[in-house]
Motif scaffolding. Structure first.
Motif, PDB file in Angstrom:
ATOM      1  N   LEU A  43       0.832  -1.271   0.194  1.00  0.00           N
ATOM      2  CA  LEU A  43      -0.123   0.053   0.003  1.00  0.00           C
ATOM      3  C   LEU A  43       0.940   1.233   0.126  1.00  0.00           C
ATOM      4  CD1 LEU A  43      -2.574  -1.029   2.774  1.00  0.00           C
ATOM      5  CD2 LEU A  43      -3.003  -0.850  -0.098  1.00  0.00           C
ATOM      6  N   ARG A  44       2.097   1.038   0.570  1.00  0.00           N
ATOM      7  CA  ARG A  44       2.794   2.479   0.861  1.00  0.00           C
ATOM      8  C   ARG A  44       4.239   1.935   0.786  1.00  0.00           C
ATOM      9  NH1 ARG A  44       3.871   5.331   5.568  1.00  0.00           N
ATOM     10  NH2 ARG A  44       4.106   7.625   5.226  1.00  0.00           N
ATOM     11  N   ALA A  45       4.912   1.818  -0.348  1.00  0.00           N
ATOM     12  CA  ALA A  45       6.169   1.410  -0.545  1.00  0.00           C
ATOM     13  C   ALA A  45       7.345   2.265   0.334  1.00  0.00           C
ATOM     14  CB  ALA A  45       6.828   1.248  -1.893  1.00  0.00           C
ATOM     15  N   PRO A  46       7.665   1.811   1.277  1.00  0.00           N
ATOM     16  CA  PRO A  46       8.776   2.444   2.319  1.00  0.00           C
ATOM     17  C   PRO A  46      10.224   2.753   1.648  1.00  0.00           C
ATOM     18  CG  PRO A  46       8.835   0.018   2.701  1.00  0.00           C
ATOM     19  CD  PRO A  46       7.590   0.117   1.702  1.00  0.00           C
ATOM     20  N   ASP A  47      10.891   3.621   2.009  1.00  0.00           N
ATOM     21  CA  ASP A  47      12.055   3.687   1.557  1.00  0.00           C
ATOM     22  C   ASP A  47      13.256   2.955   2.314  1.00  0.00           C
ATOM     23  OD1 ASP A  47      11.544   6.169  -0.098  1.00  0.00           O
ATOM     24  OD2 ASP A  47      11.173   6.951   1.896  1.00  0.00           O
ATOM     25  N   LEU A  48      12.802   2.473   3.366  1.00  0.00           N
ATOM     26  CA  LEU A  48      13.758   1.547   4.272  1.00  0.00           C
ATOM     27  C   LEU A  48      12.910   0.832   5.218  1.00  0.00           C
ATOM     28  CD1 LEU A  48      16.756   2.899   5.946  1.00  0.00           C
ATOM     29  CD2 LEU A  48      15.344   1.331   7.409  1.00  0.00           C
ATOM     30  N   VAL A  49      13.345  -0.626   5.289  1.00  0.00           N
ATOM     31  CA  VAL A  49      12.712  -1.513   6.110  1.00  0.00           C
ATOM     32  C   VAL A  49      13.811  -2.214   7.146  1.00  0.00           C
ATOM     33  CG1 VAL A  49      11.527  -4.069   6.164  1.00  0.00           C
ATOM     34  CG2 VAL A  49      11.159  -2.144   4.225  1.00  0.00           C
ATOM     35  N   LEU A  50      13.123  -2.060   8.419  1.00  0.00           N
ATOM     36  CA  LEU A  50      13.918  -2.711   9.555  1.00  0.00           C
ATOM     37  C   LEU A  50      13.193  -4.021   9.848  1.00  0.00           C
ATOM     38  CD1 LEU A  50      14.337   0.101  12.064  1.00  0.00           C
ATOM     39  CD2 LEU A  50      16.065  -0.687  10.436  1.00  0.00           C
ATOM     40  N   LEU A  51      13.674  -5.315   9.850  1.00  0.00           N
ATOM     41  CA  LEU A  51      13.044  -6.361   9.511  1.00  0.00           C
ATOM     42  C   LEU A  51      13.555  -7.216  10.718  1.00  0.00           C
ATOM     43  CD1 LEU A  51      11.309  -8.506   8.296  1.00  0.00           C
ATOM     44  CD2 LEU A  51      12.956  -9.273   6.605  1.00  0.00           C
ATOM     45  N   LEU A 106      20.710   2.284  19.899  1.00  0.00           N
ATOM     46  CA  LEU A 106      19.451   3.158  19.142  1.00  0.00           C
ATOM     47  C   LEU A 106      20.522   4.010  18.350  1.00  0.00           C
ATOM     48  CD1 LEU A 106      16.396   3.918  20.911  1.00  0.00           C
ATOM     49  CD2 LEU A 106      16.659   2.431  18.886  1.00  0.00           C
ATOM     50  N   THR A 107      21.647   4.530  18.722  1.00  0.00           N
ATOM     51  CA  THR A 107      22.686   5.560  18.322  1.00  0.00           C
ATOM     52  C   THR A 107      23.139   4.930  17.082  1.00  0.00           C
ATOM     53  OG1 THR A 107      24.116   4.980  19.838  1.00  0.00           O
ATOM     54  CG2 THR A 107      22.705   7.010  20.049  1.00  0.00           C
ATOM     55  N   GLU A 108      23.555   3.717  17.249  1.00  0.00           N
ATOM     56  CA  GLU A 108      24.176   3.000  16.316  1.00  0.00           C
ATOM     57  C   GLU A 108      23.368   2.713  14.995  1.00  0.00           C
ATOM     58  OE1 GLU A 108      26.555  -1.249  14.904  1.00  0.00           O
ATOM     59  OE2 GLU A 108      26.036  -1.018  17.023  1.00  0.00           O
ATOM     60  N   LEU A 109      22.111   2.165  15.366  1.00  0.00           N
ATOM     61  CA  LEU A 109      21.009   2.128  14.323  1.00  0.00           C
ATOM     62  C   LEU A 109      20.697   3.213  13.477  1.00  0.00           C
ATOM     63  CD1 LEU A 109      18.635   0.439  12.934  1.00  0.00           C
ATOM     64  CD2 LEU A 109      17.188   1.112  14.966  1.00  0.00           C
ATOM     65  N   LEU A 110      20.461   4.301  14.084  1.00  0.00           N
ATOM     66  CA  LEU A 110      20.261   5.631  13.451  1.00  0.00           C
ATOM     67  C   LEU A 110      21.255   6.193  12.777  1.00  0.00           C
ATOM     68  CD1 LEU A 110      18.538   7.705  16.499  1.00  0.00           C
ATOM     69  CD2 LEU A 110      17.324   6.707  14.300  1.00  0.00           C
ATOM     70  N   ALA A 111      22.670   5.670  13.145  1.00  0.00           N
ATOM     71  CA  ALA A 111      23.654   6.260  12.376  1.00  0.00           C
ATOM     72  C   ALA A 111      23.703   5.188  11.102  1.00  0.00           C
ATOM     73  CB  ALA A 111      25.235   6.253  13.221  1.00  0.00           C
ATOM     74  N   ARG A 112      23.521   4.089  11.056  1.00  0.00           N
ATOM     75  CA  ARG A 112      23.574   3.319   9.975  1.00  0.00           C
ATOM     76  C   ARG A 112      22.461   3.623   8.992  1.00  0.00           C
ATOM     77  NH1 ARG A 112      25.389  -2.909  10.934  1.00  0.00           N
ATOM     78  NH2 ARG A 112      26.797  -2.789  12.652  1.00  0.00           N
ATOM     79  N   LEU A 113      21.472   4.017   9.591  1.00  0.00           N
ATOM     80  CA  LEU A 113      20.224   4.115   8.547  1.00  0.00           C
ATOM     81  C   LEU A 113      20.617   5.354   7.723  1.00  0.00           C
ATOM     82  CD1 LEU A 113      16.994   3.547  10.497  1.00  0.00           C
ATOM     83  CD2 LEU A 113      18.590   1.983   9.119  1.00  0.00           C
ATOM     84  N   ARG A 114      21.241   6.395   8.326  1.00  0.00           N
ATOM     85  CA  ARG A 114      21.588   7.689   7.633  1.00  0.00           C
ATOM     86  C   ARG A 114      22.742   7.468   6.699  1.00  0.00           C
ATOM     87  NH1 ARG A 114      21.232   9.823  13.125  1.00  0.00           N
ATOM     88  NH2 ARG A 114      23.506   9.494  13.252  1.00  0.00           N
ATOM     89  N   ALA A 115      23.599   6.414   7.015  1.00  0.00           N
ATOM     90  CA  ALA A 115      24.538   6.145   5.921  1.00  0.00           C
ATOM     91  C   ALA A 115      24.053   5.277   4.719  1.00  0.00           C
ATOM     92  CB  ALA A 115      25.691   5.165   6.835  1.00  0.00           C
ATOM     93  N   HIS A 116      23.242   4.361   4.969  1.00  0.00           N
ATOM     94  CA  HIS A 116      22.632   3.699   3.894  1.00  0.00           C
ATOM     95  C   HIS A 116      21.668   4.874   3.037  1.00  0.00           C
ATOM     96  CE1 HIS A 116      23.591  -0.477   4.635  1.00  0.00           C
ATOM     97  NE2 HIS A 116      23.163  -0.304   5.847  1.00  0.00           N
ATOM     98  N   LEU A 117      21.242   5.588   3.695  1.00  0.00           N
ATOM     99  CA  LEU A 117      20.226   6.520   2.591  1.00  0.00           C
ATOM    100  C   LEU A 117      21.124   7.615   2.065  1.00  0.00           C
ATOM    101  CD1 LEU A 117      17.421   7.139   5.398  1.00  0.00           C
ATOM    102  CD2 LEU A 117      17.309   5.808   3.074  1.00  0.00           C
TER     103      LEU A 117
END
Length: 227
Positions: A43-51, A106-117
């Motif tokens: 319904l709403r294609a995401p830019d990023l998935v945390l699975l 969470l700080t590591e997760l957020l940093a990784r997401l920024r790097a990927h994007l």
């Protein structure tokens, strides 16, 4: 605003992730099962998935494979309590771009997401590169061994291009992390070893010499011109 789909059946972890991501200005939706994740992605294609791999209704690796087929350009980061390297490799082969082992900060997760994007759409290079049996079509981001195309994930292709473009040279771990992930990457470099393991296996499965990628312990890797 970047759309993030969190797939997590643990209420405490799910709510914490939603709160943290929303607070960092992501547009977040939460699915607590595999079926919900597929429906929301449709319904709403995401830019990023945390699975999360441990879901109640669908095997996480199978779900990753289905999400990748439906969302070829979406970044998929697997969250797993599994620590065996081969299990992580299976998830990467299924289409994941990266993984984090629980518990994580969470700080590591957020940093990784920024790097990927930041690296989601790298500029194309206008060259074709050949080393041994390998040929890389860099503009098309396709790799071939003896004319047979390799099925590579985005980070695997970037890693192979980084090594092959400097064939015969030692490429340090730091250089590879900067080139393939991000100069501001936050967290351990274990993900590099996992990607090299998967990449080496795919090359040898298609007839390349297993000695083509050499590990130089404590330094980095070298893509050999001759083996």
């Amino acid at each position: 605003m970047t759309r993030v789909l969190v797939v997590e059946d643990d209420p405490a972890i799910g709510s914490e992730l939603v709160e943290a991501l929303t607070g960092n200005r992501y547009d977040v939706s939460l699915a607590t099962s595999g079926e919900q994740a597929l429906e929301q992605a449709r319904l709403r294609a995401p830019d990023l998935v945390l699975l999360d791999l441990g879901l109640p209704d669908i095997d996480g690796v199978a779900l990753c494979r289905r999400l990748r087929a439906a969302l070829p350009y979406t970044v998929i980061v697997v969250l797993t309590a599994r620590t065996q390297e081969f299990e992580v490799v299976v998830a990467l082969d299924a289409g994941a771009d990266d993984y984090l082992t629980k518990p994580f900060r969470l700080t590591e997760l957020l940093a990784r997401l920024r790097a990927h994007l930041r690296r989601q759409a790298p500029p194309h290079d206008e060259r074709t590169l050949s080393v041994g049996l390998l040929r890389l079509d860099l503009p098309a981001r396709r790799a071939y061994i003896g004319g047979e195309e390799l099925a590579l994930r985005p980070k695997e292709f970037d890693l192979l291009a980084a090594l092959a473009s400097r064939a015969g040279e030692v490429v340090t771990r730091e250089q590879l992390m900067d080139d393939v992930w991000d100069a501001n990457w936050f967290g351990p470099t274990k993900t590099l070893d996992v990607h090299v393991f998967a990449l080496r296996r795919k090359l040898t499965e298609h007839g390349e010499d297993p000695r083509r990628i050499t590990t130089l312990r404590g330094r980095g890797y070298r893509y050999e011109i001759e083996v």
